[in-house]
Design a protein around this motif. Structure first.
Motif, short mmCIF file in Angstrom:
data_model
loop_
_atom_site.label_atom_id
_atom_site.label_comp_id
_atom_site.label_asym_id
_atom_site.label_seq_id
_atom_site.Cartn_x
_atom_site.Cartn_y
_atom_site.Cartn_z
N ALA A 73 0.81 -1.21 0.00
CA ALA A 73 0.00 0.00 0.00
C ALA A 73 0.85 1.27 0.00
O ALA A 73 0.31 2.38 0.11
N GLY A 74 2.17 1.12 -0.10
CA GLY A 74 3.05 2.29 -0.17
C GLY A 74 3.79 2.60 1.11
O GLY A 74 4.56 3.56 1.16
N GLY A 75 3.56 1.82 2.17
CA GLY A 75 4.22 2.08 3.44
C GLY A 75 5.65 1.56 3.47
O GLY A 75 6.04 0.71 2.67
N HIS A 76 6.45 2.09 4.38
CA HIS A 76 7.82 1.65 4.59
C HIS A 76 7.90 0.89 5.91
O HIS A 76 7.26 1.27 6.89
N ALA A 77 8.69 -0.18 5.92
CA ALA A 77 8.74 -1.05 7.08
C ALA A 77 10.18 -1.41 7.43
O ALA A 77 11.07 -1.38 6.58
N ALA A 78 10.37 -1.77 8.70
CA ALA A 78 11.66 -2.27 9.18
C ALA A 78 11.42 -3.55 9.94
O ALA A 78 10.44 -3.66 10.69
N VAL A 79 12.30 -4.52 9.74
CA VAL A 79 12.24 -5.80 10.45
C VAL A 79 13.51 -5.92 11.27
O VAL A 79 14.62 -5.94 10.73
N ILE A 80 13.35 -6.02 12.60
CA ILE A 80 14.49 -6.00 13.51
C ILE A 80 14.57 -7.32 14.27
O ILE A 80 13.59 -7.73 14.92
N GLY A 81 15.72 -7.99 14.17
CA GLY A 81 15.97 -9.16 14.99
C GLY A 81 15.07 -10.34 14.72
O GLY A 81 14.84 -11.17 15.61
N HIS A 82 14.54 -10.46 13.51
CA HIS A 82 13.67 -11.60 13.17
C HIS A 82 14.32 -12.34 12.00
O HIS A 82 14.09 -12.04 10.83
N ARG A 83 15.11 -13.35 12.32
CA ARG A 83 15.89 -14.05 11.30
C ARG A 83 15.04 -15.03 10.49
O ARG A 83 15.44 -15.43 9.39
#
Length: 252
Positions: free
Chosen positions: A92-102
Motif C-alpha cells: 500500500a506504499g508504506g515503509h517497514a523495518a524488520v528488527i531481529g527476526h531471522r
C-alpha cells in the motif's frame, strides 16, 4: 464541609445540593477499585489514512479494519500472519523495518505482494533491539521487532509506545513479553492442503487467528494462505472459491 463545585445549568435551574451529592456518589461508584478489571472501551471510528492495511480476512476481525497508526501490536504463533501484515503495509506504499527476526521469509513476503525496496532488515540489532526500534519508529510506517524471548520492563514499553503514538507508526512485537499492547494476535496452523498420504506437496495452509484488544473482546476467524499461479493470496476459510485453490507449493 466546603462548598461543592458548581454544576452546569439543567434547564433554567441549578441542581439542588442533594442532587449534586447523588451525582458525585454515582461518579465515585463508577471508578474501578484497585485490582478491578479495566472496562472495555467502545472503539471510535478512525480515518482511513490513520490505518495500516492487513490481509482482508484479518481486517474483518479488527474493529477498525486495519492496524491503527500509533499503536503497539503483539503477534504470536505462525509467522505467515506476520508476513501478511508486512506485505499488506508495503504493497500500500508504506515503509517497514524488520528488527531481529531471522526466520521471516522475504520470498514469501514478495509473493504476497510486498515491495521489498520499502523494507529495511536488521537481522542482528545488537544487545538493545528495543532502542533500535525506537529510533526507526521515526520515518517508518511499520516496525516489526523480534524480542528474542526477552521481557521488556513496563517503564520501557510505555516510553516506546508513546514514541510510536507521536510518530504515527505501528510497532509489532514478536517472540517476547511486551505488556500494554493495544492489540494481540495469535495465529495457529489448523490444516494444510495439497498433501497426500506419504507424498504430495504443500499448496495451502489454513490458519486459526485470534484477535483481542483493549477496545474489543476476543474474536476468532479461519483463513487460508493459498498459492495461485502468480502469487500467494489470503482467503476466508469458509468462503473459499474452488477455482482459486492452490496449484503450486506455498513458500512459507
Amino acid at each position: 464541609m466546603g462548598e461543592l463545585a458548581e454544576f452546569p445549568l439543567d434547564g433554567a435551574e441549578r441542581l439542588s445540593r442533594q442532587e449534586r451529592l447523588e451525582s458525585l456518589r454515582r461518579r465515585m461508584a463508577a471508578i474501578p477499585a484497585r485490582g478491578e478489571a479495566e472496562r472495555v472501551v467502545v472503539p471510535v471510528a478512525v480515518p482511513a489514512d490513520r490505518l495500516l492495511p492487513v490481509p482482508e480476512p484479518l481486517a474483518e476481525v479488527l474493529p477498525q479494519g486495519g492496524l491503527v497508526r500509533g499503536s503497539v501490536v503483539s503477534v504470536s504463533g505462525a509467522t505467515s500472519l506476520l508476513i501478511g501484515i508486512l506485505a499488506s503495509a508495503t504493497a500500500a506504499g508504506g515503509h517497514a523495518a524488520v528488527i531481529g527476526h531471522r526466520r521471516l521469509s522475504l520470498l514469501a513476503a514478495a509473493e504476497m505482494g510486498a515491495q521489498l525496496q520499502r523494507v529495511a532488515v536488521i537481522p542482528d540489532p545488537g544487545p538493545d533491539p528495543v532502542e533500535i526500534a525506537a529510533v526507526l519508529l521515526d520515518g517508518m510506517d511499520l516496525v516489526i521487532l523480534g524480542l528474542g524471548g526477552i521481557a521488556v520492563p513496563p517503564s520501557r514499553t510505555r516510553a516506546v509506545a508513546a514514541r510510536a503514538r507521536s510518530k504515527g507508526a505501528v510497532l509489532v512485537v514478536v517472540d517476547g513479553r511486551w505488556d500494554g499492547a493495544q492489540v494481540r494476535l495469535d495465529a495457529q496452523v489448523s490444516g494444510y492442503e495439497g498433501l497426500e498420504v506419504g507424498r504430495g506437496r504443500l499448496c495451502g495452509t489454513r490458519l486459526s487467528v485470534r484477535a483481542q484488544g483493549r477496545a474489543f473482546p476476543a474474536r476468532t476467524t479461519r483463513m487460508d494462505v493459498c498459492a495461485t499461479r502468480t502469487r500467494i493470496e489470503w482467503m476466508h476459510a469458509d468462503r473459499g472459491d474452488s477455482s482459486r485453490r492452490p496449484d503450486r507449493p506455498v513458500a512459507l
